[in-house]
Design an enzyme around this catalytic site. Structure first.
Site, PDB file in Angstrom:
ATOM      1  N   HIS A 189      44.290 -90.417 -49.294  1.00 18.72           N
ATOM      2  CA  HIS A 189      45.779 -90.942 -48.920  1.00 18.72           C
ATOM      3  C   HIS A 189      46.339 -90.031 -47.553  1.00 18.72           C
ATOM      4  CE1 HIS A 189      46.147 -87.767 -51.776  1.00 18.72           C
ATOM      5  NE2 HIS A 189      47.115 -87.433 -51.319  1.00 18.72           N
TER       6      HIS A 189
ATOM      7  N   HIS B  55      50.048 -88.832 -46.150  1.00 19.84           N
ATOM      8  CA  HIS B  55      51.303 -88.370 -46.760  1.00 19.84           C
ATOM      9  C   HIS B  55      52.256 -88.519 -45.407  1.00 19.84           C
ATOM     10  CE1 HIS B  55      50.920 -85.535 -50.283  1.00 19.84           C
ATOM     11  NE2 HIS B  55      49.747 -85.595 -49.654  1.00 19.84           N
TER      12      HIS B  55
HETATM   13  P1  AMP Z   1      47.467 -84.227 -52.505  1.00 20.53           P
HETATM   14  O1  AMP Z   1      47.939 -82.951 -52.930  1.00 20.53           O
HETATM   15  O2  AMP Z   1      47.570 -84.532 -51.014  1.00 20.53           O
HETATM   16  O3  AMP Z   1      46.198 -84.628 -53.027  1.00 20.53           O
HETATM   17  O4  AMP Z   1      48.598 -85.353 -52.846  1.00 20.53           O
HETATM   18  C1  AMP Z   1      48.941 -85.912 -53.796  1.00 20.53           C
HETATM   19  C2  AMP Z   1      50.178 -86.269 -53.994  1.00 20.53           C
HETATM   20  O5  AMP Z   1      50.198 -87.356 -55.126  1.00 20.53           O
HETATM   21  C3  AMP Z   1      51.241 -85.151 -54.566  1.00 20.53           C
HETATM   22  O6  AMP Z   1      52.202 -85.025 -53.484  1.00 20.53           O
HETATM   23  C4  AMP Z   1      51.804 -85.628 -55.907  1.00 20.53           C
HETATM   24  O7  AMP Z   1      53.239 -85.591 -55.813  1.00 20.53           O
HETATM   25  C5  AMP Z   1      51.565 -87.422 -55.748  1.00 20.53           C
HETATM   26  N1  AMP Z   1      51.381 -87.838 -56.862  1.00 20.53           N
HETATM   27  C6  AMP Z   1      50.506 -87.731 -58.150  1.00 20.53           C
HETATM   28  N2  AMP Z   1      50.843 -88.619 -59.086  1.00 20.53           N
HETATM   29  C7  AMP Z   1      51.536 -89.611 -58.604  1.00 20.53           C
HETATM   30  C8  AMP Z   1      52.031 -90.773 -58.996  1.00 20.53           C
HETATM   31  N3  AMP Z   1      51.845 -91.053 -60.396  1.00 20.53           N
HETATM   32  N4  AMP Z   1      53.003 -91.402 -58.478  1.00 20.53           N
HETATM   33  C9  AMP Z   1      53.316 -90.926 -57.157  1.00 20.53           C
HETATM   34  N5  AMP Z   1      52.940 -89.851 -56.557  1.00 20.53           N
HETATM   35  C10 AMP Z   1      51.948 -89.189 -57.081  1.00 20.53           C
END
Ligand code: AMP
Ligand code: ZN
Length: 143
Positions: free
Chosen positions: A98, A100
Site C-alpha cells: 500500500h 500512504h
Molecule cells: P504500514 O505500517 O506501512 O504497513 O501501514 C499499515 C497501516 O495500516 C497503518 O498505518 C495502520 O494504521 C493501518 N491499518 C491497519 N489496519 C487497518 C484497518 N483495519 N483499517 C484501516 N487502516 C488500517
C-alpha cells in the site's frame, strides 16, 4: 494467511472507503497521522513494492496521484507525503502492499532521522555496489 486489507476489499472488515475501481481500493487509515490519511492498495494481494507487477503498479501509481490531489484539496492541506514502508525495519506492519497519502500542514510535525555523512571515497563505493546490481538485472527493467 489472514490479511486485513484483503478482508477490507472483500467487505469482511469495515473501512471508510474513499475510492474504488476494478483494480484499486483506497480507504482511511484507522490510525491517521493527520485527518484524511489515506491508504491506497491494489485489489490483488502483493506483499511489498518489489512484488507488484508493472501493469498493476502503473494503475496503482496513477490512482495514488489522483487520490493525493483529492486528499490535499479536500483537506485544505499545504502539502502531502506519499510513503510506502517495505519490510519490518522500514515500519511495514501490513504485508499487503500500500501507499500512504498523508496530508501535511505548515508546522504540523517534523520527522528527523540522524543524517549520515559519506567519506570522499565511500560515496563512490556505495554507488558501485548499487550500479553492479543494476547492470546485472537491467534486463528485468527493460522487460
Ligand atoms: P504500514 O505500517 O506501512 O504497513 O501501514 C499499515 C497501516 O495500516 C497503518 O498505518 C495502520 O494504521 C493501518 N491499518 C491497519 N489496519 C487497518 C484497518 N483495519 N483499517 C484501516 N487502516 C488500517
Ligand atoms: Zn491482502
Amino acid at each position: 494467511m489472514e490479511c486485513i486489507f484483503c478482508n477490507i476489499r472483500d467487505r469482511k472488515a469495515e473501512a471508510e472507503i474513499v475510492f474504488e475501481d476494478e483494480n484499486i481500493l483506497a480507504f482511511l487509515d484507522i490510525q491517521p497521522v493527520n485527518y484524511g490519511h489515506t491508504l491506497v492498495i491494489t485489489k490483488k494481494h502483493y506483499d511489498n513494492f518489489l512484488t507488484v507487477p508493472k501493469d498493476e503498479l502503473d494503475k496503482l501509481i496513477h490512482a495514488v496521484q489522483f487520490i493525493a490531489g483529492a486528499v490535499k484539496r479536500s483537506m485544505n492541506a499545504d502539502g502531502f507525503n506519499v510513503i510506502s514502508n517495505n519490510g519490518n525495519p522500514a515500519g511495514q506492519s501490513v504485508y499487503h502492499f500500500h501507499f500512504h497519502i498523508i496530508p501535511r500542514f505548515n508546522n504540523d510535525f517534523t520527522i528527523k532521522p540522524r543524517i549520515k555523512t559519506y567519506g570522499s571515497d565511500t560515496m563512490h563505493d556505495y554507488g558501485d555496489q548499487i550500479r553492479s546490481f543494476i547492470s546485472k538485472y537491467k534486463d528485468i527493467y527493460n522487460g
